[in-house]
Design an enzyme around this catalytic site. Structure first.
Site, short mmCIF file in Angstrom:
data_model
loop_
_atom_site.label_atom_id
_atom_site.label_comp_id
_atom_site.label_asym_id
_atom_site.label_seq_id
_atom_site.Cartn_x
_atom_site.Cartn_y
_atom_site.Cartn_z
N SER A 75 0.86 -1.24 -0.24
CA SER A 75 -0.10 0.07 -0.01
C SER A 75 0.85 1.17 0.01
O SER A 75 1.99 1.23 0.42
CB SER A 75 -0.72 0.05 1.42
OG SER A 75 -1.41 1.33 1.41
N TYR B 126 -2.05 -0.65 10.40
CA TYR B 126 -2.09 -1.01 9.02
C TYR B 126 -0.62 -0.42 8.03
O TYR B 126 -0.34 -1.40 7.38
CB TYR B 126 -3.30 -0.21 8.45
CG TYR B 126 -3.53 -0.39 6.91
CD1 TYR B 126 -3.99 -1.65 6.61
CD2 TYR B 126 -3.16 0.15 5.76
CE1 TYR B 126 -4.28 -2.06 5.24
CE2 TYR B 126 -3.50 0.01 4.41
CZ TYR B 126 -3.89 -1.02 4.08
OH TYR B 126 -4.09 -1.48 3.00
N1 LIG Z 1 -8.66 -1.14 -1.69
C1 LIG Z 1 -7.82 -0.09 -1.23
O1 LIG Z 1 -8.08 1.19 -1.28
C2 LIG Z 1 -6.34 -0.71 -1.11
C3 LIG Z 1 -5.58 0.30 -0.87
C4 LIG Z 1 -4.08 -0.42 -0.82
C5 LIG Z 1 -3.84 -1.63 -0.41
N2 LIG Z 1 -5.10 -2.43 -0.36
C6 LIG Z 1 -4.76 -3.88 -0.15
O2 LIG Z 1 -5.22 -4.77 -1.29
C7 LIG Z 1 -5.62 -6.01 -0.64
C8 LIG Z 1 -6.94 -6.20 -0.97
O3 LIG Z 1 -7.77 -5.09 -0.59
P1 LIG Z 1 -9.49 -5.07 -1.09
O4 LIG Z 1 -9.85 -3.44 -1.25
O5 LIG Z 1 -9.53 -5.82 -2.33
O6 LIG Z 1 -10.11 -5.73 0.02
P2 LIG Z 1 -11.67 -6.66 0.40
O7 LIG Z 1 -11.81 -6.53 1.58
O8 LIG Z 1 -12.56 -6.38 -0.75
O9 LIG Z 1 -11.03 -8.10 -0.07
C9 LIG Z 1 -10.37 -8.79 0.74
C10 LIG Z 1 -10.37 -10.07 0.71
O10 LIG Z 1 -9.59 -10.85 1.71
C11 LIG Z 1 -10.21 -11.81 2.33
N3 LIG Z 1 -9.66 -12.01 3.62
C12 LIG Z 1 -9.41 -11.24 4.70
N4 LIG Z 1 -9.03 -11.85 5.57
C13 LIG Z 1 -8.36 -13.02 5.10
C14 LIG Z 1 -7.71 -14.10 5.83
N5 LIG Z 1 -7.34 -14.14 7.01
N6 LIG Z 1 -7.58 -15.37 5.20
C15 LIG Z 1 -8.08 -15.49 3.83
N7 LIG Z 1 -8.69 -14.42 3.19
C16 LIG Z 1 -8.74 -13.20 4.10
C17 LIG Z 1 -11.55 -11.17 2.52
O11 LIG Z 1 -12.57 -12.20 2.89
C18 LIG Z 1 -11.85 -10.60 1.27
O12 LIG Z 1 -12.58 -11.33 0.47
C19 LIG Z 1 -5.45 -6.05 0.95
O13 LIG Z 1 -4.33 -6.27 1.07
C20 LIG Z 1 -5.53 -4.28 1.15
O14 LIG Z 1 -4.87 -3.96 2.38
C21 LIG Z 1 -6.41 -2.02 -0.66
#
Ligand SMILES: NC(=O)c1ccc[n+]([C@@H]2O[C@H](COP(=O)([O-])OP(=O)(O)OC[C@H]3O[C@@H](n4cnc5c(N)ncnc54)[C@H](O)[C@@H]3O)[C@@H](O)[C@H]2O)c1
Length: 258
Positions: free
Chosen positions: A141, A154
């Site tokens: 991130s 985070y």
């Molecule tokens: N959306 C954003 O703005 C953003 C920005 C920077 C980084 N990220 C990173 O990208 C990744 C995905 O984010 P997203 O926005 O698609 O999230 P999201 O919440 O839409 O999806 C995350 C998925 O991970 C699964 N998950 C959570 N904990 C888990 C575990 N212990 N074991 C297995 N599966 C698990 C959840 O069930 C979910 O389906 C994350 O690592 C997040 O930190 C997201």
């Protein structure tokens, strides 16, 4: 065809939603067999159905990445039958709060999923990848390199995701394993919608616009835009790239401020 992943096997953690869902669909549409490791198997099953409907191959695995035993069982079941070519460490959870507002149990929860989860997956997959090389991508991130207000735990976890990438890239270079990370700014996923719904139920549209403007480009990113970058990094076209972080941030890191 460029970015061809035919005959490749990929693991995508958290592939049931948001960025992970888009990556799963994109890798599958370029020929990879995609194994989705998910806490929520019902959403992973939906993604598998969508991939099959477009003629691709995918399987869902009930897996908590925070559990080394869970990860080992799932990886062994796959690695015993086929080579593992690609690992996308995408599963992650959020937490809001500065250091004073971060309780020990919150810190531990974020650490267990976002840090130990990444270690668990790399630890289990590497022995299989060492045989014929592969690609690992950590979803970090912008919080890994620049501070975001009120995101102590985070940011800690994403900094670790970034530096685990550097370590693995160096240690396994000679095995033909490339390891990189992607650092998105805000991407419009259920993660963001849930945050707005829970924290700003009365003015979520206004907050959505505010969050969009924190990217100098004026909007949030799309999951597909992150997935297309991941596809490139997984492909042989990116075979000269390892040990590098890729911000995808609408100018957040370099262009914010006067
Ligand atoms: N959306 C954003 O703005 C953003 C920005 C920077 C980084 N990220 C990173 O990208 C990744 C995905 O984010 P997203 O926005 O698609 O999230 P999201 O919440 O839409 O999806 C995350 C998925 O991970 C699964 N998950 C959570 N904990 C888990 C575990 N212990 N074991 C297995 N599966 C698990 C959840 O069930 C979910 O389906 C994350 O690592 C997040 O930190 C997201």
């Amino acid at each position: 065809m460029k970015f061809d992943l035919k005959n490749k096997t990929a693991i995508v953690t958290g592939g049931g939603s948001g960025i992970g869902r888009a990556i799963s669909m994109t890798l599958a549409s370029h020929g990879a067999t995609v194994h989705i490791f998910e806490l929520k198997t019902e959403v992973a099953d939906e993604v598998v159905k969508e991939i099959e409907a477009m003629g691709g191959k995918a399987l869902s695995h009930s897996c908590n990445v925070a559990s080394q035993a869970d990860v080992r069982n799932c990886v062994t079941a796959i690695g015993g039958k086929e080579a593992i070519d690609i690992l996308i460490n995408n599963a992650g959870i959020a937490h809001i709060g500065n250091v004073e507002k971060t309780a020990e149990e919150d810190f531990d929860r974020v650490y267990h999923v976002n840090v130990k989860g990444v270690y668990n997956c790399i630890h289990s997959v590497i022995p299989y990848m060492k045989e014929k090389g592969g690609v690992i991508i950590n979803m970090a991130s912008i919080a890994a390199t620049v501070g975001i207000n009120d995101r102590f735990a985070y940011s800690m976890s994403k900094g670790a995701s970034l530096t685990m990438m550097y370590s693995v890239a160096k240690d396994y270079l000679s095995y033909g394993i490339r390891c990189n990370s992607i650092s998105p700014a805000r991407i419009h996923t259920p993660f963001v919608d849930g945050y707005l719904k829970n924290n700003f139920p009365d003015n979520s549209d206004e907050k959505f616009e505010e969050l969009s403007r924190t990217q100098p480009i004026g909007r949030m990113g799309k999951p597909q835009e992150v997935a297309d970058l991941a596809l490139y990094l997984c492909s042989d076209e990116a075979s000269f790239i390892t040990g590098t972080d890729f911000p995808i941030d609408g100018g957040f890191i370099r262009l914010n401020g006067d």
